[in-house]
Design a protein around this motif. Structure first.
Motif, short mmCIF file in Angstrom:
data_model
loop_
_atom_site.label_atom_id
_atom_site.label_comp_id
_atom_site.label_asym_id
_atom_site.label_seq_id
_atom_site.Cartn_x
_atom_site.Cartn_y
_atom_site.Cartn_z
N LYS A 36 -111.84 -31.35 44.49
CA LYS A 36 -111.29 -30.35 44.60
C LYS A 36 -110.57 -30.47 43.51
O LYS A 36 -109.01 -30.85 43.25
N ASP A 37 -110.35 -29.25 42.53
CA ASP A 37 -109.48 -28.55 41.11
C ASP A 37 -108.35 -28.82 41.66
O ASP A 37 -108.06 -27.37 42.65
N LEU A 38 -107.44 -29.17 41.47
CA LEU A 38 -106.11 -28.07 42.15
C LEU A 38 -105.12 -27.58 40.74
O LEU A 38 -104.25 -26.00 41.14
N ARG A 39 -105.86 -27.86 39.44
CA ARG A 39 -105.19 -26.52 38.12
C ARG A 39 -105.95 -27.20 37.14
O ARG A 39 -106.43 -28.31 37.43
N SER A 40 -105.81 -26.42 36.01
CA SER A 40 -106.37 -26.99 34.84
C SER A 40 -106.23 -28.12 34.56
O SER A 40 -105.05 -28.76 34.02
N PRO A 41 -107.42 -28.82 33.51
CA PRO A 41 -106.69 -30.13 33.46
C PRO A 41 -106.02 -30.00 32.11
O PRO A 41 -105.81 -29.18 31.68
N LEU A 42 -105.17 -31.33 31.47
CA LEU A 42 -104.16 -31.65 31.05
C LEU A 42 -103.79 -32.97 30.27
O LEU A 42 -105.06 -34.06 30.93
N TRP A 43 -103.64 -32.65 28.74
CA TRP A 43 -103.80 -33.67 28.40
C TRP A 43 -102.45 -34.86 28.46
O TRP A 43 -101.97 -33.92 28.14
N ARG A 44 -102.58 -36.09 28.75
CA ARG A 44 -101.70 -36.65 29.03
C ARG A 44 -101.54 -38.56 27.72
O ARG A 44 -102.45 -38.60 27.66
N MET A 45 -100.43 -38.90 27.23
CA MET A 45 -100.40 -39.84 26.67
C MET A 45 -99.58 -40.54 26.91
O MET A 45 -97.87 -40.24 27.93
N LYS A 46 -100.12 -41.90 26.76
CA LYS A 46 -98.48 -42.54 27.29
C LYS A 46 -98.17 -43.82 25.83
O LYS A 46 -99.28 -44.19 25.40
N ALA A 47 -96.96 -43.81 25.66
CA ALA A 47 -97.46 -44.42 24.26
C ALA A 47 -95.92 -45.90 24.42
O ALA A 47 -94.61 -45.49 24.98
N ASP A 48 -96.50 -46.19 23.55
CA ASP A 48 -95.41 -48.00 23.50
C ASP A 48 -95.53 -48.90 21.59
O ASP A 48 -96.42 -48.32 20.84
N CYS A 49 -94.11 -48.29 21.62
CA CYS A 49 -93.82 -48.54 20.61
C CYS A 49 -92.95 -50.10 20.11
O CYS A 49 -91.71 -50.20 21.09
N SER A 50 -93.80 -51.38 20.00
CA SER A 50 -92.52 -52.07 20.66
C SER A 50 -92.22 -53.17 19.24
O SER A 50 -91.52 -54.61 19.22
N THR A 51 -92.28 -52.90 18.06
CA THR A 51 -92.50 -53.77 17.00
C THR A 51 -91.45 -52.80 15.95
O THR A 51 -91.93 -52.74 14.83
N LEU A 52 -90.50 -51.85 16.22
CA LEU A 52 -89.97 -50.88 14.88
C LEU A 52 -88.96 -51.67 14.65
O LEU A 52 -87.89 -52.21 15.24
N THR A 53 -88.70 -50.87 13.43
CA THR A 53 -87.09 -51.58 12.43
C THR A 53 -85.74 -51.19 13.10
O THR A 53 -86.29 -50.02 14.03
N LEU A 54 -84.93 -51.19 13.33
CA LEU A 54 -84.09 -50.28 13.55
C LEU A 54 -83.75 -49.31 13.37
O LEU A 54 -83.39 -47.96 13.64
N ASP A 55 -84.19 -49.03 11.79
CA ASP A 55 -84.03 -48.14 11.15
C ASP A 55 -85.11 -47.26 11.43
O ASP A 55 -85.14 -45.63 11.64
N GLN A 56 -86.15 -47.22 11.84
CA GLN A 56 -87.50 -46.41 12.70
C GLN A 56 -86.78 -46.53 13.92
O GLN A 56 -87.15 -45.14 14.45
N LEU A 57 -86.48 -46.86 14.42
CA LEU A 57 -85.57 -46.12 15.91
C LEU A 57 -84.76 -45.18 16.08
O LEU A 57 -84.83 -44.85 16.93
N ARG A 58 -83.40 -46.30 15.10
CA ARG A 58 -82.67 -44.59 15.03
C ARG A 58 -83.59 -43.44 15.05
O ARG A 58 -83.23 -42.34 15.47
N ARG A 59 -84.59 -42.80 13.53
CA ARG A 59 -85.38 -41.95 12.91
C ARG A 59 -85.93 -41.91 14.64
O ARG A 59 -85.75 -40.52 15.32
N VAL A 60 -86.49 -42.17 15.63
CA VAL A 60 -86.85 -41.76 16.71
C VAL A 60 -85.54 -41.76 17.57
O VAL A 60 -85.85 -40.14 17.99
N ARG A 61 -84.56 -42.39 17.59
CA ARG A 61 -83.76 -41.48 18.56
C ARG A 61 -83.11 -40.19 17.75
O ARG A 61 -83.10 -39.32 18.88
N ALA A 62 -83.09 -39.73 16.55
CA ALA A 62 -82.78 -38.72 16.58
C ALA A 62 -83.45 -37.61 16.51
O ALA A 62 -83.09 -36.48 16.94
N ILE A 63 -85.32 -38.03 16.40
CA ILE A 63 -86.34 -37.24 17.04
C ILE A 63 -85.54 -36.88 18.56
O ILE A 63 -86.21 -35.19 18.75
#
Length: 207
Positions: A36-63
């Protein structure tokens, strides 16, 4: 307005991009399984970023901070399907102004125009377009779709089915086609181990 910067800031080492169909199944006394369909389909994403530089991490944190965590939204695309398979860097498409040419006979059908003559879409390619305040993201199901000499495709099948609001002449994106998403509350991890940054989260489509 959804943020456009988060995906560009990520250095993704692993990702899952898939549809959550919102269904449940139940076993019947006779041995059948009903879905049975309970609702319309939705896209989902699971992202893993395990090799960021600290500068890249700071940018992600800011966004993410600018988004307010899970309060704001961003446009997300599948890193494995950023361009049509037959045009892997989008060079053939160039600056073409692709539009919906027709909606076809049912909610699973679509026609496009404004493509280069002979342009090819294949099963698994992604298309997106805005309608109202929402953004639709669909995957091509038809094995091969070839635009004619005028840049118009025949009718082809997509999934998930179109929602109400799609219309002829809606602008279509074939380069990094995206869904509007929101980070799932409680899923966000932004951390550092020595000089290596890590970021990870789950996100779900906003409609």
């Amino acid at each position: 307005m959804a943020n456009t910067d988060l995906m560009s800031a990520l250095v993704i080492s692993g990702v899952t991009f898939s549809i959550d169909y919102g269904q449940e199944s139940s076993g019947q006394a006779g041995g059948q399984t009903r879905v049975k369909d309970l609702r319309s389909p939705l896209w989902r994403m699971k992202a893993d970023c395990s090799t960021l530089t600290l500068d890249q991490l700071r940018r992600v944190r800011a966004i993410v901070g600018a988004l307010g965590g899970s309060l704001g939204s961003f446009y997300a695309w599948d890193p494995a399907a950023q361009f049509p398979a037959a045009d892997p860097d989008g060079a053939i498409l160039g600056a073409s102004n692709v539009l919906i040419s027709g909606l076809g006979a049912g909610a699973k059908n679509l026609l496009l125009k404004g493509l280069p003559a002979g342009y090819v879409l294949t099963v698994g390619d992604m298309v997106s377009f805005d309608y109202g305040t929402s953004r639709a993201l669909h995957q091509v199901v038809t094995p091969s779709v070839v635009a004619n000499g005028s840049g118009v495709t025949p009718e082809f099948e997509i999934h998930p089915p179109r929602r109400q609001g799609a219309a002829v002449n809606n602008v279509v994106s074939l380069k990094r086609p995206s869904a509007e998403m929101r980070i799932v509350a409680g899923s966000l991890n932004l951390s550092a181990d020595g000089m290596i940054g890590q970021a990870g989260f789950e996100a779900v489509q906003v409609i």
